[in-house]
Structure formats: C-alpha cells, structure tokens
Scaffold this active site. Structure first.
Site, PDB file in Angstrom:
ATOM      1  N   ARG A  36       0.889  -1.029  -0.072  1.00 56.01           N
ATOM      2  CA  ARG A  36      -0.041   0.049   0.073  1.00 56.01           C
ATOM      3  C   ARG A  36       0.731   1.489  -0.185  1.00 56.01           C
ATOM      4  NH1 ARG A  36      -4.387  -1.543   4.446  1.00 56.01           N
ATOM      5  NH2 ARG A  36      -5.390  -3.316   3.458  1.00 56.01           N
ATOM      6  N   ARG A  40      -3.172   6.519   0.868  1.00 54.86           N
ATOM      7  CA  ARG A  40      -3.643   7.702   1.701  1.00 54.86           C
ATOM      8  C   ARG A  40      -2.656   8.203   2.813  1.00 54.86           C
ATOM      9  NH1 ARG A  40      -8.398   4.297   4.445  1.00 54.86           N
ATOM     10  NH2 ARG A  40      -6.740   3.102   4.866  1.00 54.86           N
ATOM     11  N   ARG A  49      -6.970  12.515  -4.673  1.00 45.32           N
ATOM     12  CA  ARG A  49      -8.004  12.086  -4.646  1.00 45.32           C
ATOM     13  C   ARG A  49      -9.372  13.108  -4.280  1.00 45.32           C
ATOM     14  NH1 ARG A  49     -10.050   7.345  -1.435  1.00 45.32           N
ATOM     15  NH2 ARG A  49     -12.588   7.577  -1.369  1.00 45.32           N
ATOM     16  N   ASP A  87      -6.983  -2.414  -6.938  1.00 49.24           N
ATOM     17  CA  ASP A  87      -7.703  -3.219  -5.924  1.00 49.24           C
ATOM     18  C   ASP A  87      -8.070  -4.442  -6.313  1.00 49.24           C
ATOM     19  OD1 ASP A  87     -10.548  -3.778  -4.125  1.00 49.24           O
ATOM     20  OD2 ASP A  87      -9.203  -2.154  -3.074  1.00 49.24           O
ATOM     21  N   TYR A 161     -15.187 -12.082  -0.338  1.00 44.19           N
ATOM     22  CA  TYR A 161     -16.091 -10.843  -0.328  1.00 44.19           C
ATOM     23  C   TYR A 161     -17.238 -11.236  -1.269  1.00 44.19           C
ATOM     24  CZ  TYR A 161     -12.116  -8.130   1.534  1.00 44.19           C
ATOM     25  OH  TYR A 161     -11.259  -7.489   2.407  1.00 44.19           O
TER      26      TYR A 161
END
Length: 354
Positions: A36, A40, A49, A87, A161
């Site tokens: 990652r 963020r 973003r 993702d 998921y």
C-alpha cells in the site's frame, strides 16, 4: 555467440535489485518496497483524491492511477519497486458483481453469492482494460532500475468478499458455504482462479515484471481447508503464470498462515513468500525452505510509532534474514496515519544510511 532476446532480457532484469532477489540472489542492502505504498498516507495522494473523487474513480482513471503508482518513488527514491495502484475486487467487478466503496465502511459487492449464483452474474471482462492501460503508463515512465509489480487477490480471499458481499471479521459465511456445499464453492473458486490468471497475464503483457497474489484472509482456514482453498488454487495459478511467462517472478502472500507457511512455500511453486508481522522472522528463516526469497515483515504499527522501537524492529528483521535472499517490506499495508519522517527513517536504516 550472441544472446537470444529472452536471455538478454533476463540478464538485464537481474540488474534490478528486486528482480535479482526474486531470482534467488542475496543483495546487501536488500531491496525494499511497502505494501500500500501508493495511497492515503501521502499528501499528494490525498490532494489527487480530493480532485478526482471516489477511490473507484481513481482506479479507473488510468492517468491518475499511474500517477499515484509513481508518487511514492518520486518521494522516496530508495524504494526499489512500484506496485500497481488498484484493488483486489476488480476481479469480482469483472465477473459481474456491482462494486461500490462506502465511506467509512469499505467495499460492497452485489448481489452477494450467499444468496445468488454465478449464473446470475453477467461478466464484463472489459472492466480489466483500464488496469492494463495503467500498467502500460507506469512502465513507460518508471526508472529503469525499478521493478514494476502487478497483483491480484487470491481466489480464497476474493471469494470471501463475493460470497458475503463485503469484508467480515472471521469470514464465517464463506467458510460455512465451503463446508456445506463444497461443489458450489469450488465452482466459485474456479471462476475466480481463471479470471485471475488472465488478469495477471494481462498485467504482465502490459509491462509488469513480477506479480503478487494477496491472500489477506488465508489465516481464517483450518489446515485441510487451507490446503484446498489456498494452496491448491495458488499452485495452479503460479504454474500457469510460469508456463505463460517464464521470466516473471511470482510472490505469494498468505497473511495469517502462521505455522502453515512452510507447506504453502513448499507446495505452491512460488518464487518468494511474503511474511506478515505476526510471524517471528527468526522462526521463519529456520522453517522456510533454504534459499527461498522472503519478503517482510515490519509491523505497520512499528512504522507508525517511529523512533527507537522502529529502529529495533527493522534491525531484528535485517538480522534474521541476513543469510537468505530478502526483500524488506511491511507485514501488511502501511497505515494512513504513518508520518513521512518515519518512512524516511526506516528506508535510511534498511539502505544503511542511518
């Protein structure tokens, strides 16, 4: 006698520290990247973003996704690899589930396969095309000394998921389905597996030089189920990738596998294994096959904390894996609140500039 194009390509690739280690060579200092690493915790990501909107909008904007993939390497030149900004749920999206990300709650997939069937879905494999375009853009702009990593979610983790329609704490709904109706669940796994293989191949064709399979929920399975739903599909994907793309290196990351790491390493045919932060690196070095490249395994919370505890944690990992090919990485994804200065501290120590 002149070298063939494939031999020349392979020799050139081994000049990249990341690919050299994935091929079994020990490098000092070790190559380093962070799971990652594009995301963020970076102010430049947050700015982009805010300008472009939702997470999914960014993933499907190839220009923006390529820019995000490259951001951490611009800020931290010590990094040896770029990993595609995307993702793991792009595959179920391509298989026909609707994908949304709910702020503060995470992803949602509809209809969940707990009460729908694969036949209810309308595959839309063209949804993978923008990801390949992102890879092409990154490859064209990437420093030649850096490695481009593609990735996908492993079939078991993606299935959790798809069945539940969202993330869950213990994956109980999916585990129950696997026990109660193994034939139906095997069909779900097979569908994910085939699409994942083609998806990784598409990334490689677009320029990815190594691929990582993320099995984030591997740790929730009992040993026999782990063999069936984690090891077996990973082995089939790894073998097929090696057949299609012999010079591409394959990293497996079975988070939470613990004592099952040895079986995973021996039976999947992977080129390197990612180790999460809960694993003692001294134990891992002793128990994993000799010479197998290991990736990991700094606790993201140690990176968040910084200071002396970070330095001690980094050194313990470096010492534990000093006798084998090692890629320094985190044991899971970097946390959003991580200070930039702590990343700089970690990189300086790994690259022996501390």
């Amino acid at each position: 006698m002149a070298s063939s194009p494939s031999e020349t390509s392979e020799v050139g690739s081994l000049q990249k520290p990341m690919l050299a280690v994935l091929s079994g060579e020990r490098r000092d200092p070790p190559p380093v990247w962070m799971m990652r690493q594009a995301g963020r915790y970076l102010p430049e990501y947050r700015e982009l973003r805010a300008d472009r909107g939702s997470f999914l909008n960014l993933v499907y904007d190839s220009e923006a996704a390529a820019k995000i993939t490259l951001q951490p390497l611009h800020r931290f030149p010590e990094l040896d690899a770029a990993i595609l900004f995307s993702d793991i749920l792009i595959v179920p999206f391509a298989l026909g589930q609707n994908l949304t990300f709910v702020t503060g709650e995470g992803p949602r997939l509809t209809p969940p396969l707990a009460n729908a069937s694969l036949e209810d879905l309308q595959p839309a494999l063209q949804r993978l095309d923008p990801i390949y375009e992102t890879v092409r853009r990154v490859k064209a702009a990437l420093d030649p000394s850096k490695t481009l990593i593609g990735f996908a979610g492993a079939p078991w983790t993606v299935a959790t998921y798809m069945v539940a329609g969202q993330g869950s704490r213990d994956q109980s709904e999916t585990r129950r389905l696997a026990y109660a109706d193994p034939a139906r669940f095997a069909a779900i796994i097979e569908s994910i597996e085939m699409t994942t293989l083609d998806y990784l191949s598409g990334q490689i064709a677009a320029g990815a030089e190594a691929v990582q399979l993320f099995d984030s929920w591997a740790g929730s399975l009992a040993p026999a189920e782990f063999e069936r739903w984690v090891i077996a599909p990973t082995a089939r994907i790894a073998a097929a990738i090696k057949q299609r793309h012999p010079h591409v290196r394959f990293i497996g990351f079975p988070k939470g596998a613990g004592g099952k790491l040895g079986a995973y390493a021996r039976e999947t045919g992977i080129d390197a294994i990612g180790v999460d932060e809960t694993v003692d690196p001294v134990w891992a070095d002793r128990e994993l096959p000799s010479g197998l490249p290991v990736q990991g395994n700094l606790d993201p919370l140690a990176l968040l904390s910084g200071g002396e505890s970070l330095a001690d944690s980094v050194q313990r990992i470096l010492d534990a894996f000093a006798g084998r090919p090692h890629i320094f990485n985190l044991g899971h994804g970097i946390l959003q609140e991580t200070p930039i200065a702590h990343v700089e501290q970690m990189l300086a120590q790994v690259k022996q500039r501390a």
